[in-house]
Design a protein around this motif. Structure first.
Motif, short mmCIF file in Angstrom:
data_model
loop_
_atom_site.label_atom_id
_atom_site.label_comp_id
_atom_site.label_asym_id
_atom_site.label_seq_id
_atom_site.Cartn_x
_atom_site.Cartn_y
_atom_site.Cartn_z
N GLU A 28 0.81 -1.21 0.00
CA GLU A 28 0.00 0.00 0.00
C GLU A 28 0.85 1.27 0.00
O GLU A 28 0.54 2.23 -0.69
CB GLU A 28 -0.93 0.00 1.23
N LEU A 29 1.94 1.27 0.75
CA LEU A 29 2.68 2.50 1.00
C LEU A 29 4.00 2.62 0.25
O LEU A 29 4.50 3.73 0.06
CB LEU A 29 2.92 2.66 2.50
N GLN A 30 4.59 1.52 -0.15
CA GLN A 30 5.91 1.56 -0.78
C GLN A 30 5.96 2.38 -2.07
O GLN A 30 6.91 3.15 -2.26
CB GLN A 30 6.43 0.14 -1.03
N PRO A 31 5.00 2.28 -2.98
CA PRO A 31 5.13 3.05 -4.23
C PRO A 31 5.25 4.56 -4.01
O PRO A 31 6.15 5.20 -4.56
CB PRO A 31 3.86 2.69 -5.01
N GLY A 32 4.39 5.12 -3.20
CA GLY A 32 4.46 6.56 -2.93
C GLY A 32 5.70 6.94 -2.16
O GLY A 32 6.34 7.96 -2.43
N LEU A 33 6.07 6.12 -1.19
CA LEU A 33 7.27 6.37 -0.40
C LEU A 33 8.50 6.37 -1.30
O LEU A 33 9.36 7.25 -1.21
CB LEU A 33 7.41 5.30 0.70
N LEU A 34 8.58 5.40 -2.17
CA LEU A 34 9.73 5.29 -3.07
C LEU A 34 9.81 6.47 -4.04
O LEU A 34 10.89 7.02 -4.27
CB LEU A 34 9.66 3.96 -3.83
N ARG A 35 8.68 6.90 -4.59
CA ARG A 35 8.68 8.06 -5.48
C ARG A 35 9.16 9.31 -4.74
O ARG A 35 9.95 10.10 -5.26
CB ARG A 35 7.29 8.29 -6.09
N TYR A 36 8.68 9.48 -3.52
CA TYR A 36 9.08 10.62 -2.69
C TYR A 36 10.60 10.60 -2.46
O TYR A 36 11.28 11.60 -2.67
CB TYR A 36 8.33 10.58 -1.37
N LEU A 37 11.12 9.46 -2.05
CA LEU A 37 12.55 9.37 -1.75
C LEU A 37 13.42 9.48 -2.99
O LEU A 37 14.46 10.12 -2.97
CB LEU A 37 12.84 8.07 -1.00
N ARG A 38 12.99 8.86 -4.09
CA ARG A 38 13.77 8.95 -5.33
C ARG A 38 13.81 10.37 -5.87
O ARG A 38 14.81 10.79 -6.45
CB ARG A 38 13.20 8.02 -6.40
N ALA A 39 12.75 11.11 -5.70
CA ALA A 39 12.74 12.49 -6.17
C ALA A 39 13.63 13.37 -5.30
O ALA A 39 14.25 14.31 -5.79
CB ALA A 39 11.31 13.04 -6.19
N GLN A 40 13.69 13.08 -4.03
CA GLN A 40 14.51 13.85 -3.11
C GLN A 40 15.98 13.47 -3.20
O GLN A 40 16.85 14.31 -3.06
CB GLN A 40 14.03 13.65 -1.66
N ALA A 41 16.25 12.18 -3.38
CA ALA A 41 17.62 11.68 -3.42
C ALA A 41 17.68 10.56 -4.46
O ALA A 41 17.64 9.38 -4.12
CB ALA A 41 18.04 11.17 -2.05
N PRO A 42 17.77 10.93 -5.76
CA PRO A 42 17.67 9.92 -6.83
C PRO A 42 18.63 8.73 -6.68
O PRO A 42 18.24 7.60 -6.90
CB PRO A 42 17.99 10.72 -8.10
N ALA A 43 19.85 8.99 -6.30
CA ALA A 43 20.83 7.90 -6.21
C ALA A 43 20.63 7.04 -4.97
O ALA A 43 21.10 5.90 -4.93
CB ALA A 43 22.24 8.47 -6.22
N ASP A 44 19.94 7.55 -3.98
CA ASP A 44 19.83 6.85 -2.70
C ASP A 44 18.41 6.47 -2.31
O ASP A 44 18.20 5.93 -1.23
CB ASP A 44 20.41 7.75 -1.59
#
Length: 187
Positions: A28-44
């Motif tokens: 339920e939560l991983q897709p949005g969490l991952l998009r948020y984190l990738r946009a903030q820190a693409p490499a990490d």
């Protein structure tokens, strides 16, 4: 799709270690969490998401609240991991800067080119170019799906400050898009 009425049962099962419940929360939560984190820190982003879920698993037994509270809690953990990463990067840059002053260095690797495979990725790239506080607010609002009050709670600011950051970010994005459109027409 939110878990809705089933959330409390899923949470209770996850707290008792039921793999299906933990998997349901993750799905339920991983897709949005991952998009948020990738946009903030693409490499990490992927590594940070793993750290967030590990921290959440460690604190799951102490969590109390509803589904919206859980989402806020998870994104708050994510934000804290981002802050830690930025501090670590700042220390690393400071160390590299002091080393470069004391030693002659060769050229660094060339910057990686970012290719946007879709409009969504292009938007994320543009958002990532915003000042960090503006990017964070836009991502939490759009990708995370939080309202202004929730974003304020996650980032530790007042709702009015969040609205101002969002307004400035959207204005800046509109200006960037207009400039790109002008370049494509004249170029």
């Amino acid at each position: 799709m939110p878990l809705g009425e089933a959330f409390q049962g899923v949470l209770a099962a996850a707290k008792s270690g039921a793999e299906w419940a933990i998997a349901a929360l993750y799905r339920e939560l991983q897709p949005g969490l991952l998009r948020y984190l990738r946009a903030q820190a693409p490499a990490d982003g992927d590594d940070l998401a793993s750290e967030v879920w590990l921290a959440a698993a460690g604190g799951l037994g102490r969590f109390e609240g509803n589904e919206a509270d859980f989402r806020r809690w998870l994104f708050t953990i994510a934000r804290r991991r981002l802050v830690d990463l930025r501090r670590q990067e700042a220390r690393r840059r400071s160390l590299l800067s002091s080393l470069s002053r004391t030693h002659e260095r060769g050229s660094l690797d060339s910057e990686a080119e970012v290719l946007a495979a879709s409009e969504a990725e292009t938007a994320l790239v543009l958002i990532a170019g915003l000042p960090p506080d503006q990017a964070e607010v836009v991502l939490l609002r759009v990708v995370g799906g939080f309202d202004t009050k929730d974003v304020a709670a996650i980032v530790g600011k007042k709702p009015g400050a969040v609205r101002v950051l969002q307004h400035r970010a959207l204005k800046r994005l509109a200006e960037q898009l207009a400039e790109e459109k002008r370049r494509s027409v004249t170029g």
